[in-house]
Design a protein around this motif. Sequence first.
Motif, PDB file in Angstrom:
ATOM      1  N   UNK A 149       0.830  -1.210   0.000  1.00 43.54           N
ATOM      2  CA  UNK A 149       0.000   0.000   0.000  1.00 43.54           C
ATOM      3  C   UNK A 149       0.862   1.257   0.000  1.00 43.54           C
ATOM      4  N   UNK A 150       1.922   1.238   0.815  1.00 42.37           N
ATOM      5  CA  UNK A 150       2.799   2.405   0.892  1.00 42.37           C
ATOM      6  C   UNK A 150       3.487   2.679  -0.438  1.00 42.37           C
ATOM      7  N   UNK A 151       3.942   1.619  -1.104  1.00 39.99           N
ATOM      8  CA  UNK A 151       4.597   1.795  -2.401  1.00 39.99           C
ATOM      9  C   UNK A 151       3.633   2.378  -3.429  1.00 39.99           C
ATOM     10  N   UNK A 152       2.372   1.917  -3.388  1.00 36.43           N
ATOM     11  CA  UNK A 152       1.369   2.451  -4.318  1.00 36.43           C
ATOM     12  C   UNK A 152       1.087   3.928  -4.038  1.00 36.43           C
ATOM     13  N   UNK A 153       1.046   4.297  -2.766  1.00 36.41           N
ATOM     14  CA  UNK A 153       0.699   5.675  -2.395  1.00 36.41           C
ATOM     15  C   UNK A 153       1.886   6.628  -2.469  1.00 36.41           C
ATOM     16  N   UNK A 154       3.057   6.164  -2.051  1.00 38.79           N
ATOM     17  CA  UNK A 154       4.208   7.062  -1.916  1.00 38.79           C
ATOM     18  C   UNK A 154       5.337   6.800  -2.900  1.00 38.79           C
ATOM     19  N   UNK A 155       5.364   5.627  -3.480  1.00 34.98           N
ATOM     20  CA  UNK A 155       6.507   5.248  -4.299  1.00 34.98           C
ATOM     21  C   UNK A 155       7.569   4.621  -3.422  1.00 34.98           C
ATOM     22  N   UNK A 156       8.279   5.447  -2.692  1.00 33.49           N
ATOM     23  CA  UNK A 156       9.293   4.964  -1.768  1.00 33.49           C
ATOM     24  C   UNK A 156       9.106   5.648  -0.420  1.00 33.49           C
ATOM     25  N   UNK A 157       9.460   4.947   0.645  1.00 28.63           N
ATOM     26  CA  UNK A 157       9.359   5.579   1.968  1.00 28.63           C
ATOM     27  C   UNK A 157      10.679   6.196   2.391  1.00 28.63           C
ATOM     28  N   UNK A 158      11.688   6.131   1.556  1.00 25.08           N
ATOM     29  CA  UNK A 158      13.019   6.542   1.997  1.00 25.08           C
ATOM     30  C   UNK A 158      13.319   8.031   1.855  1.00 25.08           C
ATOM     31  N   UNK A 159      12.425   8.827   1.293  1.00 24.61           N
ATOM     32  CA  UNK A 159      12.675  10.268   1.248  1.00 24.61           C
ATOM     33  C   UNK A 159      12.218  10.892   2.570  1.00 24.61           C
ATOM     34  N   UNK A 160      12.820  11.991   2.929  1.00 20.35           N
ATOM     35  CA  UNK A 160      12.473  12.660   4.191  1.00 20.35           C
ATOM     36  C   UNK A 160      10.997  13.044   4.220  1.00 20.35           C
ATOM     37  N   UNK A 161      10.488  13.555   3.112  1.00 18.65           N
ATOM     38  CA  UNK A 161       9.085  13.954   3.054  1.00 18.65           C
ATOM     39  C   UNK A 161       8.156  12.756   3.261  1.00 18.65           C
ATOM     40  N   UNK A 162       8.456  11.651   2.597  1.00 17.24           N
ATOM     41  CA  UNK A 162       7.611  10.463   2.730  1.00 17.24           C
ATOM     42  C   UNK A 162       7.731   9.818   4.102  1.00 17.24           C
ATOM     43  N   UNK A 163       8.907   9.896   4.703  1.00 16.48           N
ATOM     44  CA  UNK A 163       9.070   9.393   6.073  1.00 16.48           C
ATOM     45  C   UNK A 163       8.183  10.171   7.038  1.00 16.48           C
ATOM     46  N   UNK A 164       8.136  11.489   6.840  1.00 19.29           N
ATOM     47  CA  UNK A 164       7.295  12.327   7.696  1.00 19.29           C
ATOM     48  C   UNK A 164       5.818  12.051   7.447  1.00 19.29           C
ATOM     49  N   UNK A 165       5.428  11.903   6.190  1.00 20.51           N
ATOM     50  CA  UNK A 165       4.038  11.572   5.861  1.00 20.51           C
ATOM     51  C   UNK A 165       3.625  10.235   6.468  1.00 20.51           C
ATOM     52  N   UNK A 166       4.505   9.261   6.377  1.00 22.40           N
ATOM     53  CA  UNK A 166       4.209   7.944   6.944  1.00 22.40           C
ATOM     54  C   UNK A 166       4.027   8.038   8.449  1.00 22.40           C
ATOM     55  N   UNK A 167       4.924   8.744   9.118  1.00 23.80           N
ATOM     56  CA  UNK A 167       4.802   8.884  10.573  1.00 23.80           C
ATOM     57  C   UNK A 167       3.506   9.610  10.938  1.00 23.80           C
ATOM     58  N   UNK A 168       3.192  10.673  10.242  1.00 24.51           N
ATOM     59  CA  UNK A 168       1.949  11.401  10.523  1.00 24.51           C
ATOM     60  C   UNK A 168       0.726  10.513  10.313  1.00 24.51           C
ATOM     61  N   UNK A 169       0.745   9.718   9.268  1.00 25.11           N
ATOM     62  CA  UNK A 169      -0.380   8.818   9.013  1.00 25.11           C
ATOM     63  C   UNK A 169      -0.518   7.789  10.138  1.00 25.11           C
ATOM     64  N   UNK A 170       0.584   7.156  10.513  1.00 26.04           N
ATOM     65  CA  UNK A 170       0.538   6.150  11.581  1.00 26.04           C
ATOM     66  C   UNK A 170       0.079   6.778  12.900  1.00 26.04           C
ATOM     67  N   UNK A 171       0.574   7.966  13.199  1.00 23.17           N
ATOM     68  CA  UNK A 171       0.149   8.649  14.418  1.00 23.17           C
ATOM     69  C   UNK A 171      -1.339   8.971  14.379  1.00 23.17           C
ATOM     70  N   UNK A 172      -1.845   9.378  13.222  1.00 28.69           N
ATOM     71  CA  UNK A 172      -3.271   9.695  13.117  1.00 28.69           C
ATOM     72  C   UNK A 172      -4.118   8.448  13.330  1.00 28.69           C
ATOM     73  N   UNK A 173      -3.650   7.324  12.855  1.00 28.29           N
ATOM     74  CA  UNK A 173      -4.381   6.074  13.047  1.00 28.29           C
ATOM     75  C   UNK A 173      -4.319   5.621  14.513  1.00 28.29           C
ATOM     76  N   UNK A 174      -3.178   5.826  15.103  1.00 29.70           N
ATOM     77  CA  UNK A 174      -2.939   5.381  16.487  1.00 29.70           C
ATOM     78  C   UNK A 174      -3.732   6.204  17.501  1.00 29.70           C
ATOM     79  N   UNK A 175      -3.740   7.500  17.306  1.00 30.39           N
ATOM     80  CA  UNK A 175      -4.268   8.374  18.346  1.00 30.39           C
ATOM     81  C   UNK A 175      -5.638   8.965  18.017  1.00 30.39           C
ATOM     82  N   UNK A 176      -6.022   8.993  16.756  1.00 33.43           N
ATOM     83  CA  UNK A 176      -7.299   9.592  16.394  1.00 33.43           C
ATOM     84  C   UNK A 176      -8.365   8.549  16.074  1.00 33.43           C
ATOM     85  N   UNK A 177      -7.926   7.277  15.944  1.00 36.04           N
ATOM     86  CA  UNK A 177      -8.819   6.209  15.502  1.00 36.04           C
ATOM     87  C   UNK A 177     -10.077   6.164  16.245  1.00 36.04           C
TER      88      UNK A 177
END
Length: 177
Positions: A149-177
């Motif tokens: 899913x991440x590859x389809x949405x972001x391409x790669x998770x290794x860029x700084x921008x995508x790392x931040x997006x991934x963390x924000x998404x996981x945090x939103x799922x964890x704390x806002x769910x």
Amino acid sequence: MHYTLCDQIAEIAENAFDAAATEISIELVEDEKVAAVYVRDNGPGFNYKPFYTNGLKHPHRSAGLGLAFLEQTVEQTGGRWKIDSSENGTTVFMEFNLAHIDTPPLGDVPEMFRNLFVQNADEIQRTLTVHRVKQTAYCNTEYSVSSTQLEEALGTVSTAENLQLLLQYLQSQEYDG
């Protein structure tokens, strides 16, 4: 350095990476009293011997400590654990008693998951899936994320921008769910 349950979970997941598994899943279910974790992979399996290492993961060490620390933490805090391993894969189950005074804190689950996705983005083609269920008085959430899913949405998770997006998404799922 504080050693958290997330550190222990990540250590077990890293064993699956090191075994060149192509399918790895981590399921973390938490309520008020326990955190239950399943780490499953389709790697070649192994025979668990406390403090033994084959020397491949850490050539300079003569003893493997990850599973031994897990065993010690679980047993000293009233939890449970089990390893099922065969040539078709391994499942490590661990259940931590969160009410026990000596149980380490859970730690930062979104950060752990992000770090595992980053480690998964190496040259080996594999799918990492994380599944989280949290049912407490303050939170009732459930989510799943896969590297596909991440590859389809972001391409790669290794860029700084995508790392931040991934963390924000996981945090939103964890704390806002």
